[in-house]
Scaffold this motif. Structure first.
Motif, mmCIF file in Angstrom:
data_model
loop_
_atom_site.group_PDB
_atom_site.id
_atom_site.type_symbol
_atom_site.label_atom_id
_atom_site.label_comp_id
_atom_site.label_asym_id
_atom_site.label_seq_id
_atom_site.Cartn_x
_atom_site.Cartn_y
_atom_site.Cartn_z
ATOM 1 N N VAL A 179 33.764 24.606 54.500
ATOM 2 C CA VAL A 179 33.194 24.869 53.173
ATOM 3 C C VAL A 179 33.653 26.224 52.652
ATOM 4 N N ALA A 180 33.372 27.276 53.410
ATOM 5 C CA ALA A 180 33.778 28.619 52.981
ATOM 6 C C ALA A 180 35.301 28.737 52.965
ATOM 7 N N ASP A 181 35.962 28.130 53.938
ATOM 8 C CA ASP A 181 37.427 28.201 54.027
ATOM 9 C C ASP A 181 38.064 27.791 52.700
ATOM 10 N N ALA A 182 37.582 26.664 52.157
ATOM 11 C CA ALA A 182 38.170 26.116 50.924
ATOM 12 C C ALA A 182 37.940 27.063 49.743
ATOM 13 N N ILE A 183 36.746 27.645 49.657
ATOM 14 C CA ILE A 183 36.428 28.538 48.531
ATOM 15 C C ILE A 183 37.235 29.828 48.629
ATOM 16 N N LEU A 184 37.380 30.359 49.846
ATOM 17 C CA LEU A 184 38.199 31.568 50.025
ATOM 18 C C LEU A 184 39.668 31.272 49.717
ATOM 19 N N ASP A 185 40.148 30.094 50.126
ATOM 20 C CA ASP A 185 41.538 29.719 49.836
ATOM 21 C C ASP A 185 41.780 29.598 48.333
ATOM 22 N N GLU A 186 40.791 29.074 47.606
ATOM 23 C CA GLU A 186 40.935 28.898 46.151
ATOM 24 C C GLU A 186 40.896 30.235 45.410
ATOM 25 N N ASN A 187 40.285 31.243 46.019
ATOM 26 C CA ASN A 187 40.064 32.530 45.349
ATOM 27 C C ASN A 187 40.591 33.698 46.180
ATOM 28 N N THR A 188 41.741 33.504 46.825
ATOM 29 C CA THR A 188 42.238 34.488 47.796
ATOM 30 C C THR A 188 42.320 35.894 47.205
ATOM 31 N N SER A 189 43.006 36.041 46.076
ATOM 32 C CA SER A 189 43.197 37.384 45.490
ATOM 33 C C SER A 189 41.866 37.994 45.088
ATOM 34 N N GLN A 190 41.038 37.205 44.420
ATOM 35 C CA GLN A 190 39.750 37.716 43.936
ATOM 36 C C GLN A 190 38.849 38.110 45.107
ATOM 37 N N PHE A 191 38.820 37.268 46.142
ATOM 38 C CA PHE A 191 37.993 37.556 47.317
ATOM 39 C C PHE A 191 38.400 38.877 47.967
ATOM 40 N N LEU A 192 39.699 39.045 48.216
ATOM 41 C CA LEU A 192 40.152 40.263 48.892
ATOM 42 C C LEU A 192 39.984 41.498 48.006
ATOM 43 N N GLN A 193 40.205 41.347 46.701
ATOM 44 C CA GLN A 193 39.978 42.475 45.780
ATOM 45 C C GLN A 193 38.505 42.887 45.766
ATOM 46 N N ASN A 194 37.601 41.914 45.838
ATOM 47 C CA ASN A 194 36.167 42.198 45.818
ATOM 48 C C ASN A 194 35.660 42.745 47.152
ATOM 49 N N LEU A 195 36.338 42.378 48.234
ATOM 50 C CA LEU A 195 35.901 42.785 49.575
ATOM 51 C C LEU A 195 36.323 44.210 49.912
ATOM 52 N N TYR A 196 37.568 44.554 49.570
ATOM 53 C CA TYR A 196 38.124 45.857 49.966
ATOM 54 C C TYR A 196 37.715 46.930 48.966
ATOM 55 N N ARG A 197 36.425 47.321 49.045
ATOM 56 C CA ARG A 197 35.861 48.311 48.134
ATOM 57 C C ARG A 197 35.118 49.387 48.927
ATOM 58 N N LYS A 198 34.938 50.523 48.295
ATOM 59 C CA LYS A 198 34.115 51.595 48.869
ATOM 60 C C LYS A 198 33.108 52.051 47.816
ATOM 61 N N ASN A 199 32.105 52.806 48.262
ATOM 62 C CA ASN A 199 31.051 53.320 47.364
ATOM 63 C C ASN A 199 30.418 52.194 46.551
ATOM 64 N N VAL A 200 30.188 51.076 47.220
ATOM 65 C CA VAL A 200 29.539 49.932 46.563
ATOM 66 C C VAL A 200 28.053 50.240 46.443
ATOM 67 N N PRO A 201 27.453 50.082 45.243
ATOM 68 C CA PRO A 201 26.026 50.372 45.107
ATOM 69 C C PRO A 201 25.181 49.495 46.027
ATOM 70 N N VAL A 202 24.145 50.097 46.582
ATOM 71 C CA VAL A 202 23.271 49.363 47.504
ATOM 72 C C VAL A 202 22.475 48.330 46.704
ATOM 73 N N GLN A 203 22.493 47.104 47.187
ATOM 74 C CA GLN A 203 21.761 46.024 46.518
ATOM 75 C C GLN A 203 20.855 45.343 47.525
ATOM 76 N N GLY A 204 19.830 44.708 47.028
ATOM 77 C CA GLY A 204 18.950 43.946 47.916
ATOM 78 C C GLY A 204 19.658 42.716 48.443
ATOM 79 N N PRO A 205 19.067 42.036 49.425
ATOM 80 C CA PRO A 205 19.682 40.823 49.962
ATOM 81 C C PRO A 205 19.855 39.770 48.866
#
Length: 310
Positions: A166-192
Motif C-alpha cells: 500500500v505505502a510502496d505504491a503511494i511512495l512510488d507515485e510521489n517519489t520526488s514530492q515524498f523525498l522533498q517533504n522528508l529531507y527537511r530541518k527546523n520543521v515546526p512541532v505538530q501534534g500527532p
C-alpha cells in the motif's frame, strides 16, 4: 551544500549472491578500512561530506549502496532482506577486499545493520560509529508486535508489515514530492496526525521547515528510487520480527569501542541505559535533527575524527 570534489565513481562488486554498487576512496590507505552504511530512504551519496576528511585522515573509505538501493541488486523475495543477508553482504565485502576487520559507521537503518554486525560478526568489527539510532534492545515481544501495541497500526513500521504494497505504491507515485517533504530541518512541532506518517508526507503538497540539501544533491536520491521503487528498501522493515527470531541466541552485550552521535532535535530518543549493553561507548550529541550528516557535516566530522584518533 554542494561538494567541491567528485563523489567516487562506483564499481559493481559481486558478493553474497548479489551485486553491490560500491563507492570507494583512499584505496592507497589500505589497512585502514572504514565501511559507511546508509539508512532509509537514503543512498551511499548521503556520506559525501565524510569521504574526503576520512581519506585525508588515512582511511580507505568503502560505501556500498546496500541491497535494494541504487544500482545494487534488488532481490524479489522479502526474506532476502533479513539481518543475516544484510550483515552477510558486509562480511563478504570485507572478504572481497581481504580485510580481517574494519571500522563500521551507520546512520538510521545503516546503524541498525552496524549494531547487528557487532552482534553476529563481532570479530569483523574493529570499532563502530552510529548516528541517530541507538542500540535496539531485544525485548520479550517481537519488534513489530511491540510497536503495534505501543504506537498503533498506523505507525509506519507496522503499516509496512500489515499492509504490504500500500505505502510502496503511494511512495512510488510521489517519489520526488515524498523525498522533498522528508529531507527537511527546523520543521515546526505538530501534534500527532491521523493516518500513516510516510503516506501523509508523500501526499503533502507543501513541505514544512527548510531543505537539508540542494535540489542537485536530492536529485541523486530521487533518481535512485525512481529506478528501484521503494519496495526493496521497505522490505528491510518487513524482516524486523524475523530478525528478532534470528537474534534469539546472540549475546546482547557489545564490547567494541563505540561512538554514538544523537541529534538533539531528532524524534528518535537516546537509549538511557545504553552503557549496560555497550559498555565501551562514548555518546555525543549535535544540535540537529535526524539528517545529521546533511545538517551538521563539519561538526560531525570533527567529532568522528577526534574520536577515531583517541
Amino acid at each position: 551544500m554542494t561538494n567541491n570534489y567528485e563523489f567516487p565513481t562506483p564499481t559493481l562488486i559481486s558478493v553474497n549472491d548479489v551485486e553491490l554498487e560500491v563507492f570507494e576512496a583512499g584505496q592507497k590507505n589500505g589497512g585502514q578500512p572504514i565501511v559507511l552504511c546508509h539508512g532509509w530512504p537514503e543512498h551511499a551519496y548521503s556520506w559525501r561530506h565524510q569521504v574526503m576528511p576520512l581519506v585525508e585522515a588515512g582511511y580507505h573509505v568503502i560505501i556500498p549502496n546496500q541491497r535494494g538501493y541504487g544500482e545494487s541488486s534488488c532481490p524479489k523475495e522479502v526474506t532476502k532482506y533479513d539481518i543475516e543477508h544484510l550483515t552477510g553482504d558486509l562480511v563478504a565485502l570485507l572478504d572481497y577486499y581481504e580485510y580481517k576487520d574494519a571500522i563500521f559507521m551507520g546512520h538510521d537503518w545503516g546503524a541498525s545493520v552496524v549494531w547487528s554486525m557487532a552482534l553476529l560478526h563481532p570479530e569483523r568489527v574493529r570499532k563502530m560509529i552510529n548516528l541517530c539510532l541507538p542500540y535496539q534492545i531485544r525485548g520479550e515481544k517481537p519488534w513489530i508486535d511491540f510497536m503495534e501495541e505501543f504506537f498503533g497500526d498506523e505507525y509506519y513500521f507496522v503499516h509496512f508489515n500489515k499492509q504490504p504494497g500500500v505505502a510502496d505504491a503511494i511512495l512510488d507515485e510521489n517519489t520526488s514530492q515524498f523525498l522533498q517533504n522528508l529531507y527537511r530541518k527546523n520543521v515546526p512541532v505538530q501534534g500527532p496526525a491521523e493516518g500513516m506518517e510516510m503516506i501523509n508526507l508523500a501526499k503533502a503538497s507543501q513541505p514544512l521547515g527548510e531543505p537539508v540539501m540542494s535540489d542537485e544533491d536530492l536529485s541523486v536520491y530521487i533518481s535512485g528510487f525512481k529506478k528501484t521503487g521503494f519496495t526493496p528498501s521497505i522490505n528491510w522493515y518487513r524482516n524486523l520480527n524475523r530478525n528478532w527470531d534470528l537474534l534469539a541466541d546472540v549475546s546482547p552485550i557489545l564490547h567494541q569501542p563505540t561512538l554514538m552521535v544523537d541529534g538533539e532535535k531528532d524524534s528518535i530518543p537516546p537509549l538511557p541505559n545504553i552503557k549496560d549493553f555497550v559498555p565501551n561507548i562514548d555518546v555525543e550529541s549535535l544540535n540537529a535533527g535526524h539528517w545529521i550528516q546533511e545538517e551538521r557535516p563539519n561538526e560531525l566530522n570533527q567529532i568522528i575524527l577526534e574520536w577515531l584518533e583517541k
